[in-house]
Design an enzyme around this catalytic site. Structure first.
Site, PDB file in Angstrom:
ATOM      1  N   ASP A  11      58.751   8.034  81.278  1.00  0.00           N
ATOM      2  CA  ASP A  11      59.018   7.208  82.456  1.00  0.00           C
ATOM      3  C   ASP A  11      60.214   6.322  82.135  1.00  0.00           C
ATOM      4  O   ASP A  11      60.133   5.452  81.265  1.00  0.00           O
ATOM      5  CB  ASP A  11      57.787   6.364  82.791  1.00  0.00           C
ATOM      6  CG  ASP A  11      57.929   5.618  84.104  1.00  0.00           C
ATOM      7  OD1 ASP A  11      58.871   5.922  84.859  1.00  0.00           O
ATOM      8  OD2 ASP A  11      57.105   4.723  84.367  1.00  0.00           O
ATOM      9  N   ASP A 106      62.886   9.829  87.885  1.00  0.00           N
ATOM     10  CA  ASP A 106      62.833   9.052  86.642  1.00  0.00           C
ATOM     11  C   ASP A 106      61.594   9.292  85.793  1.00  0.00           C
ATOM     12  O   ASP A 106      61.361   8.558  84.831  1.00  0.00           O
ATOM     13  CB  ASP A 106      62.960   7.564  86.956  1.00  0.00           C
ATOM     14  CG  ASP A 106      61.816   7.040  87.811  1.00  0.00           C
ATOM     15  OD1 ASP A 106      61.120   7.855  88.425  1.00  0.00           O
ATOM     16  OD2 ASP A 106      61.625   5.811  87.853  1.00  0.00           O
ATOM     17  N   GLU A 107      60.789  10.294  86.113  1.00  0.00           N
ATOM     18  CA  GLU A 107      59.629  10.543  85.255  1.00  0.00           C
ATOM     19  C   GLU A 107      59.229  12.011  85.287  1.00  0.00           C
ATOM     20  O   GLU A 107      59.496  12.728  86.246  1.00  0.00           O
ATOM     21  CB  GLU A 107      58.442   9.657  85.633  1.00  0.00           C
ATOM     22  CG  GLU A 107      57.885   9.884  87.009  1.00  0.00           C
ATOM     23  CD  GLU A 107      56.637   9.047  87.278  1.00  0.00           C
ATOM     24  OE1 GLU A 107      55.809   8.879  86.361  1.00  0.00           O
ATOM     25  OE2 GLU A 107      56.493   8.577  88.418  1.00  0.00           O
TER      26      GLU A 107
END
EC number: 2.7.7.7
Length: 350
Positions: A11, A106-107
């Site tokens: 993350d 983003d993860e």
């Protein structure tokens, strides 16, 4: 007995804001947020940690955020920039394993159970991924390592920012007992309130309820709650992309000043590449690639159509590339192209 899985959840830390911070370092010591530039109707997408110290949070109405932090700087979202950075990060994930399940820009989850490199240690792999992301983007991310997706995602949030938290199979029971049920996948405000009315606030509390009771109260989700309370999650990491290439590269401390020096590096690179290849990769080869980066950061590459990984072809590509780029070499990369792509695509730098 089934093999214990090794799952990593990555993350990125305050991703949109961190990308903006990297693009404009003067923001680093100031409270700022991305999105929500309309002070009356706007909603904050994310903010840096300085803004969070004032109580600003993601999904907070801008009007409230400005009350909490009057000096808050508001930036327009720049999704083109975020997507470009995300693509770099995602390529890093795929350089470690094919089993990548992106959740957002983003993860992502990565299943590294069968990765032989890094001593087959998920912890070492997570460290390497974090370092590679920082090397290539200047950004930090946090990683959670665990035997399943549920715990890996929870773990990635524990030591933010730039954190790494590991839950081994032996630690699962003790870890989940004190875990608030609100941390469990799928438990929102309604479920949390319902559980609270049943005097359930931790997973240990939840463990006291029978499967029948949970199914009666929560339907199908009750079965998941029963397992999650015990740290059990059988959900697979679901890859959503067919891999188009496999590659490795090395950056050298000393310049490679001659062709011979470059060729000496080939055996080690070849061994690294083959260690990352699966049986399916060998069946799907359509091209071989070599790339150089010199001390001035000039990049060049050559690709040859091929159906097998041939050391002689790699050697000839290195010789040809060295003739074209007659500078001191700092990085050498080799790789294979996979799948069905046309000749025009084969000329692309990998």
């Amino acid at each position: 007995m089934s093999k214990t899985r090794k799952i990593i959840h990555i993350d990125m830390d305050y991703f949109f804001a961190q990308v903006e911070e990297k693009a404009n370092p003067s923001l680093k010591d100031k409270p700022f947020a991305v999105g929500g530039t309309n002070p009356k109707r706007g909603v904050i997408s994310t903010c840096n940690y300085i803004a969070r110290e004032y109580g600003v949070r993601s999904a907070m109405p801008t009007a409230i955020a400005m009350q909490k932090c009057p000096n808050l700087i508001l930036l327009n979202t720049d999704f083109a920039k975020y997507k470009a950075t995300s693509a770099v990060i995602r390529d890093i994930f795929y350089s470690f394993t094919d089993k990548v399940e992106p959740l957002s820009l983003d993860e992502a989850y990565l299943d590294v159970t069968d990765v032989k490199e890094y001593k087959n240690s998920a912890t070492l792999i997570a460290q390497a991924i974090k370092q590679e992301i920082f090397n290539k983007t200047g950004l930090t991310g946090s990683a959670g390592v665990a035997p399943n997706k549920l715990l890996a995602k929870i773990a990635s949030d524990i030591n933010k920012p730039n954190g790494l938290y590991v839950i081994t199979p032996e630690q699962v029971d003790s870890f989940v007992k004190d875990l608030p049920v609100k941390k469990l996948f799928g438990v929102g405000k309604v479920s949390q309130e319902k559980l609270k009315n049943m005097n359930v606030e931790t997973c240990l509390d939840l463990q006291q309820l029978s499967l029948a009771t949970l199914v009666d109260k929560f339907g199908k989700f009750g079965s998941s709650l029963y397992n999650y309370a015990r740290g059990i999650d059988n959900r697979e990491v679901n890859p959503v992309r067919i891999r188009k290439s496999v590659s490795v590269e090395n950056t050298y401390l000393e310049d490679l000043k001659t062709l011979e020096a470059c060729l000496e590096k080939l055996p080690n690179l070849y061994n690294k590449l083959t260690s990352r290849m699966t049986e399916e990769h060998y069946k799907s080869i359509i091209g071989i690639v070599v790339k150089f980066t010199d001390t001035k950061f000039n990049k060049t590459s050559l690709t040859r159509v091929a159906k097998t990984l041939d050391k002689k072809v790699l050697k000839n590509l290195i010789i040809e590339l060295h003739q074209k780029q007659n500078y001191h070499i700092r990085l050498i990369g080799i790789g294979i192209k996979l799948g069905e792509i046309d000749d025009r695509q084969l000329s692309l730098v990998f």
